[in-house]
Design an enzyme around this catalytic site. Structure first.
Site, PDB file in Angstrom:
ATOM      1  CG  HIS A 117      -0.475   2.885   0.149  1.00  0.00           C
ATOM      2  ND1 HIS A 117      -0.465   4.172  -0.318  1.00  0.00           N
ATOM      3  CD2 HIS A 117      -0.268   2.082  -0.914  1.00  0.00           C
ATOM      4  CE1 HIS A 117      -0.240   4.159  -1.627  1.00  0.00           C
ATOM      5  NE2 HIS A 117      -0.118   2.897  -2.015  1.00  0.00           N
TER       6      HIS A 117
ATOM      7  CG  HIS B 270      -2.211  -5.771  -7.933  1.00  0.00           C
ATOM      8  ND1 HIS B 270      -3.497  -5.846  -8.453  1.00  0.00           N
ATOM      9  CD2 HIS B 270      -2.143  -4.575  -7.312  1.00  0.00           C
ATOM     10  CE1 HIS B 270      -4.143  -4.741  -8.156  1.00  0.00           C
ATOM     11  NE2 HIS B 270      -3.366  -3.953  -7.470  1.00  0.00           N
TER      12      HIS B 270
HETATM   13  P1  5GP Z   1      -3.646  -1.385  -5.087  1.00  0.00           P
HETATM   14  O1  5GP Z   1      -2.184  -1.503  -5.167  1.00  0.00           O
HETATM   15  O2  5GP Z   1      -4.300  -1.714  -6.398  1.00  0.00           O
HETATM   16  O3  5GP Z   1      -4.128  -0.125  -4.490  1.00  0.00           O
HETATM   17  O4  5GP Z   1      -4.110  -2.483  -4.034  1.00  0.00           O
HETATM   18  C1  5GP Z   1      -3.761  -3.824  -4.133  1.00  0.00           C
HETATM   19  C2  5GP Z   1      -4.790  -4.681  -3.493  1.00  0.00           C
HETATM   20  O5  5GP Z   1      -4.705  -4.576  -2.069  1.00  0.00           O
HETATM   21  C3  5GP Z   1      -6.242  -4.324  -3.755  1.00  0.00           C
HETATM   22  O6  5GP Z   1      -6.649  -4.798  -5.011  1.00  0.00           O
HETATM   23  C4  5GP Z   1      -6.957  -5.018  -2.616  1.00  0.00           C
HETATM   24  O7  5GP Z   1      -7.326  -6.324  -2.996  1.00  0.00           O
HETATM   25  C5  5GP Z   1      -5.903  -5.110  -1.519  1.00  0.00           C
HETATM   26  N1  5GP Z   1      -6.195  -4.330  -0.294  1.00  0.00           N
HETATM   27  C6  5GP Z   1      -6.640  -3.058  -0.176  1.00  0.00           C
HETATM   28  N2  5GP Z   1      -6.738  -2.696   1.124  1.00  0.00           N
HETATM   29  C7  5GP Z   1      -6.313  -3.766   1.856  1.00  0.00           C
HETATM   30  C8  5GP Z   1      -6.141  -4.019   3.271  1.00  0.00           C
HETATM   31  O8  5GP Z   1      -6.371  -3.190   4.133  1.00  0.00           O
HETATM   32  N3  5GP Z   1      -5.659  -5.242   3.616  1.00  0.00           N
HETATM   33  C9  5GP Z   1      -5.362  -6.205   2.696  1.00  0.00           C
HETATM   34  N4  5GP Z   1      -4.889  -7.369   3.126  1.00  0.00           N
HETATM   35  N5  5GP Z   1      -5.526  -5.996   1.375  1.00  0.00           N
HETATM   36  C10 5GP Z   1      -5.980  -4.799   0.957  1.00  0.00           C
HETATM   37 MN    MN Z   2       0.178   2.397  -4.109  1.00  0.00          MN
HETATM   38 MN    MN Z   3      -0.394  -1.085  -4.628  1.00  0.00          MN
END
Ligand code: 5GP
Ligand code: MN
Ligand code: MN
Length: 482
Positions: A205, A405
């Site tokens: 997050h 997503h």
């Molecule tokens: P999830 O909900 O699956 O944990 O994360 C959603 C997506 O957020 C991940 O698949 C990754 O591509 C992206 N993500 C993870 N950390 C970061 C971050 O610090 N900054 C940004 N812009 N995207 C991130």
């Molecule tokens: Mn989450």
């Molecule tokens: Mn998420």
């Protein structure tokens, strides 16, 4: 995955129903030829097949290009079930972080204006926005208050002054799912929810300050209030410990459901119950309550971010133009009308690491976006790009109104930590002009950009197949992490 993968077209692959006798529908995966090789290495495809066995599943068990293995269902998975045909609801198809999602704020600031203050801004965001596992926040909601909050969603905190009515208009479902049932939320979940609304949480997050580095669709960008060089803020969080507890509680309650309702499951993590059963209804009521809590969480995070911008720039957020572009859920189950084999019907769409992507003209798209489609917000990683897309007509014919997503992981957290041994990810990012503040080095190691797929490649797929189209690309300049 050693099973068959038939090419439907250059960005869509089929696992035929004949692969396993227990499949009720086929599997369909959106990915390009290059990505599918990596996807085969992961447990995700076997999970797509497992989901294809669920009672009442419609059309196909779907996966987006950001697919990777998850609890029961793959992350990046989409499954629609028909309540009239014994269709089930499965907590694993929503995920532990109920209504995890992202919201994007625009601004009137340009990178030139932000540049001299970026360090100060990131430091103050880190100081004032609570981050980290189990971290408590400054807003406290006892049981009677939480009950109201979970019934009303975002409106509850907006009415208390933490936002404006316009924020609700630009939040999926207006920031509130109907028929939430806070009485189905356990006392343990209430306890965990007491002081966590308005906190970011851990690991994946984040709250990120970005600059728009490319506009792909000038018309849609203008409607969304986006332009090249503009500073934006992306917030990613969900329902914190409360949602986790709701998921855990109901997984336990669903354990005997297969025996009771006469079906078998290939994986106990798919624990589910018929939508029309008392257990299914109880989970749906609790899940909606937790989803509403998550929208309040992102609204309170928005309020705190706006306050920090005021501190740093000496102007109210309204004059800084920190308006909400849109807020989307990416871990949720919702009842929607879709066409299945030529018949329009109400189905329960599970989106587990997948984003709704309704096309132009859909009644649930906010009026200002009717001509361009619903904004679809795709985070990439803290060291690469993120994207704004707009829902397209193809989503309704191909993917139950859904797109990807995120970039999606290519590497387990353990492997990422090993890869980061002896390195300082924060310093590496700093050298690239990205200021990162986090609770610890382990979290940063797990979240390093190399742990994720190439987000540009992922969005190319969803754009190519016509489920959402590229509007703007965002690059990170400052990130706070759990
Ligand atoms: P999830 O909900 O699956 O944990 O994360 C959603 C997506 O957020 C991940 O698949 C990754 O591509 C992206 N993500 C993870 N950390 C970061 C971050 O610090 N900054 C940004 N812009 N995207 C991130
Ligand atoms: Mn989450
Ligand atoms: Mn998420």
């Amino acid at each position: 995955f050693l099973g068959p993968l038939e090419a439907v077209d250059s960005c869509c692959w089929r696992i035929p129903k004949t692969y396993r006798a227990d499949m009720r529908v086929e599997g369909l995966i959106f990915a390009d030829a290059d990505m599918i090789g990596q996807i085969r290495q992961d447990q995700g495809l076997e999970q797509v097949v497992n989901v294809a066995t669920l009672p009442g599943i419609q059309k196909a068990s779907l996966a987006m290009p950001d697919i990777h293995s998850g609890y029961g269902f793959a992350i990046g998975g989409v499954a629609a079930t028909d309540p009239e045909q014994g269709g089930v609801i499965s907590p694993g198809g929503v995920g532990y972080d109920i209504n995890c999602g992202v919201r994007l704020l625009r601004s009137n600031l340009t990178w030139d204006e932000l540049k001299p203050r970026i360090r100060d801004l990131v430091d103050k965001l880190f100081e004032h926005v609570p981050t980290g596992v189990g971290q408590s926040g400054k807003y406290l909601f006892d049981k009677p208050k939480l009950k109201k909050l979970m019934e009303q969603g975002s409106k509850y905190v907006v009415d208390k002054g933490f936002g404006v009515a316009r924020d609700l208009d630009f939040t999926e479902a207006g920031g509130c799912l109907d028929d939430a049932d806070p009485d189905r939320v356990s006392d343990r979940a209430y306890t965990r929810g007491y002081d966590q609304c308005g906190t970011l949480g851990s690991g994946n997050h984040f709250l990120e300050v970005q600059v728009i580095d490319r506009i792909l669709d000038p018309e849609a960008a203008e409607v969304m209030g986006l332009a090249e060089g503009m500073v934006t803020v992306l917030i990613h969080s969900g329902s914190r410990g409360l949602g986790y507890q709701v998921c855990d509680d109901h997984l336990a309650m669903f354990r005997d459901a297969p025996k009771r309702y006469g079906f078998t499951l290939p994986d106990p993590q798919l624990a589910c119950a018929p939508i029309q059963s008392p257990e299914g209804q109880a989970y749906l009521g609790a899940m909606r309550a937790a989803a509403n809590y998550a929208w309040c969480n992102r609204q309170l995070l928005t309020h705190q971010a706006r306050e920090v911008f005021r501190m740093v720039f000496g102007k109210r957020w309204e004059s800084l133009g920190l308006d909400l572009v849109y807020d989307v859920a990416h871990n949720i189950a919702k009842f929607e009308r879709h066409h299945v084999n030529g018949v329009e019907k109400l189905v329960c769409v599970h989106r587990k690491g997948a984003t709704r992507a309704f096309p132009p003209g859909h009644p649930e798209v906010p009026p200002p976006y009717q001509a361009i489609g619903q904004p679809v917000i795709i985070p990439g990683s803290m060291g690469t790009a993120s994207w704004v897309l707009a829902g397209q007509a193809g989503s309704m014919t191909r993917s139950f109104g859904t797109s990807c997503h995120g970039a999606g992981r290519v590497m387990s957290r353990t492997k990422a930590v090993r890869l980061a041994a002896g390195r300082r990810i924060d310093q590496e990012l700093d050298a690239q002009g990205i200021i990162v503040r986090a609770r610890g080095h382990k979290g940063l190691a797990e979240e390093q950009p190399a742990a994720y797929k190439d987000v540009d490649q992922v969005v190319n797929v969803v754009d190519h197949v016509g489920i959402s189209k590229k509007v703007a690309r965002l690059r990170p300049v400052g990130v706070i992490k759990g």
